[in-house]
Scaffold this motif. Structure first.
Motif, PDB file in Angstrom:
ATOM      1  N   VAL A  41      37.739  47.900  39.799  1.00  6.50           N
ATOM      2  CA  VAL A  41      39.027  47.413  40.309  1.00  6.50           C
ATOM      3  C   VAL A  41      39.941  47.170  39.114  1.00  6.50           C
ATOM      4  CG1 VAL A  41      40.183  45.706  41.735  1.00  6.50           C
ATOM      5  CG2 VAL A  41      37.787  46.298  42.205  1.00  6.50           C
ATOM      6  N   ALA A  42      41.099  47.865  39.100  1.00  2.00           N
ATOM      7  CA  ALA A  42      42.049  47.725  37.992  1.00  2.00           C
ATOM      8  C   ALA A  42      42.812  46.401  38.120  1.00  2.00           C
ATOM      9  CB  ALA A  42      43.013  48.910  37.994  1.00  2.00           C
ATOM     10  N   PRO A  43      43.438  45.943  37.044  1.00  2.00           N
ATOM     11  CA  PRO A  43      44.220  44.684  37.099  1.00  2.00           C
ATOM     12  C   PRO A  43      45.303  44.749  38.176  1.00  2.00           C
ATOM     13  CG  PRO A  43      43.877  45.348  34.826  1.00  2.00           C
ATOM     14  CD  PRO A  43      43.389  46.482  35.654  1.00  2.00           C
ATOM     15  N   GLY A  44      45.352  43.745  39.044  1.00  2.59           N
ATOM     16  CA  GLY A  44      46.346  43.674  40.104  1.00  2.59           C
ATOM     17  C   GLY A  44      46.164  44.691  41.205  1.00  2.59           C
TER      18      GLY A  44
ATOM     19  N   LEU B 113      37.608  44.954  36.633  1.00  5.08           N
ATOM     20  CA  LEU B 113      36.359  44.352  37.070  1.00  5.08           C
ATOM     21  C   LEU B 113      35.559  45.358  37.908  1.00  5.08           C
ATOM     22  CD1 LEU B 113      37.645  40.853  38.260  1.00  5.08           C
ATOM     23  CD2 LEU B 113      36.492  41.363  36.101  1.00  5.08           C
ATOM     24  N   ASP B 114      34.237  45.176  37.918  1.00  2.61           N
ATOM     25  CA  ASP B 114      33.368  45.943  38.819  1.00  2.61           C
ATOM     26  C   ASP B 114      33.030  45.053  40.005  1.00  2.61           C
ATOM     27  OD1 ASP B 114      33.321  48.219  37.274  1.00  2.61           O
ATOM     28  OD2 ASP B 114      31.567  47.594  36.118  1.00  2.61           O
TER      29      ASP B 114
ATOM     30  N   ILE C 248      41.416  42.400  46.437  1.00  3.92           N
ATOM     31  CA  ILE C 248      42.661  42.212  45.666  1.00  3.92           C
ATOM     32  C   ILE C 248      42.290  41.620  44.310  1.00  3.92           C
ATOM     33  CG2 ILE C 248      44.923  41.103  45.583  1.00  3.92           C
ATOM     34  CD1 ILE C 248      44.823  40.935  48.629  1.00  3.92           C
ATOM     35  N   SER C 249      42.747  42.277  43.236  1.00  2.80           N
ATOM     36  CA  SER C 249      42.491  41.784  41.880  1.00  2.80           C
ATOM     37  C   SER C 249      43.558  40.761  41.493  1.00  2.80           C
ATOM     38  CB  SER C 249      42.489  42.947  40.878  1.00  2.80           C
ATOM     39  OG  SER C 249      42.442  42.467  39.555  1.00  2.80           O
TER      40      SER C 249
ATOM     41  N   ARG D  90      39.260  35.559  40.652  1.00  2.00           N
ATOM     42  CA  ARG D  90      39.534  36.864  40.017  1.00  2.00           C
ATOM     43  C   ARG D  90      39.668  37.965  41.066  1.00  2.00           C
ATOM     44  NH1 ARG D  90      34.841  37.670  35.771  1.00  2.00           N
ATOM     45  NH2 ARG D  90      33.665  37.054  37.652  1.00  2.00           N
ATOM     46  N   LEU D  91      38.899  37.906  42.124  1.00  3.51           N
ATOM     47  CA  LEU D  91      38.979  38.883  43.219  1.00  3.51           C
ATOM     48  C   LEU D  91      39.067  38.136  44.537  1.00  3.51           C
ATOM     49  CD1 LEU D  91      36.262  41.514  42.148  1.00  3.51           C
ATOM     50  CD2 LEU D  91      38.736  41.863  42.145  1.00  3.51           C
TER      51      LEU D  91
END
Length: 222
Positions: free
Chosen positions: A193-196, A168-169, A161-162, A138-139
């Protein structure tokens, strides 16, 4: 002859009575004088008693003419230095020293006396996820560019990097290592952290007075 003797006797008797009257009068005058003296003593005693019941008056010190003359001609009393205000010497600088100060090199300040800078976070914002053909975490975390900044501290660039379509935190922790021994650490987050999204930050470690040859970064709680 007998009549003259009678007159003389009468005269003597009269003189005797006059003498007795004078003596009585003198005695009476003495008694009056004693009485006046007694009354005066009583009055003095009453005044002394009244004065003793009042508060005593403070007598002002008096100085005799001889003492006043001695005080005018007396030698001034010496005051020891600790009772006087000691003048402070003014700093003086020789021309050579002033010239040296103008041409002197600025004094080096050790890194631990400087203000430790705070990490600057750089964000790309949400981004479309790339197509992948294999499972991805995921990260993703990368650590690069171990160096020192102008303030005299070691730093390393951490990049997140998402790889997921939801926010996510994340929390990153980096250790600064010298010959296999940890000499300092730094953290980032928790941060969202925003998507992408890709997030980069320069994490600040120990001062450059400590030797650092590598860093190790990992996600905390992942």
């Amino acid at each position: 002859m007998g009549a003259r003797q009678n007159d003389q006797q009468l005269l003597a008797e009269e003189r005797q009575r006059s003498k007795e009257v004078e003596e009585q009068l003198a005695t009476r005058q003495n008694d009056q004088q004693s009485l006046a003296q007694a009354r005066a003593r009583i009055k003095d005693l009453e005044q002394q008693l009244a004065a003793s019941r009042q508060l005593p008056l403070v007598q002002q010190p008096t100085t005799s003419p001889a003492a006043a003359n001695d005080s005018r001609n007396a030698t001034p009393v010496y005051r020891p230095p600790d009772e006087m205000t000691k003048p402070q010497p003014k700093p003086t600088t020789s021309p050579a020293a002033a010239n040296d100060s103008r041409n002197a090199t600025p004094v080096y300040r050790p890194p631990d006396e400087m203000t430790k800078p705070q990490p600057t976070v750089r964000r790309t914002g949400p981004k479309p996820l790339p197509e992948v053909t294999q499972p991805m975490p995921r990260l993703s975390l990368q650590a690069s560019d171990l160096t020192h900044n102008p303030a005299g501290y070691w730093q390393v660039t951490a990049t997140l990097i998402s790889n997921t379509s939801r926010a996510l935190d994340a929390r990153v922790q980096c250790s600064f290592v010298s010959a296999g021994r940890q000499v300092g650490d730094a953290e980032l987050g928790p941060t969202s952290v925003a998507p992408g999204e890709q997030i980069s930050a320069d994490l600040i470690g120990p001062p450059t007075t400590a030797h650092v040859d590598s860093t190790t970064c990992h996600l905390v709680g992942q």
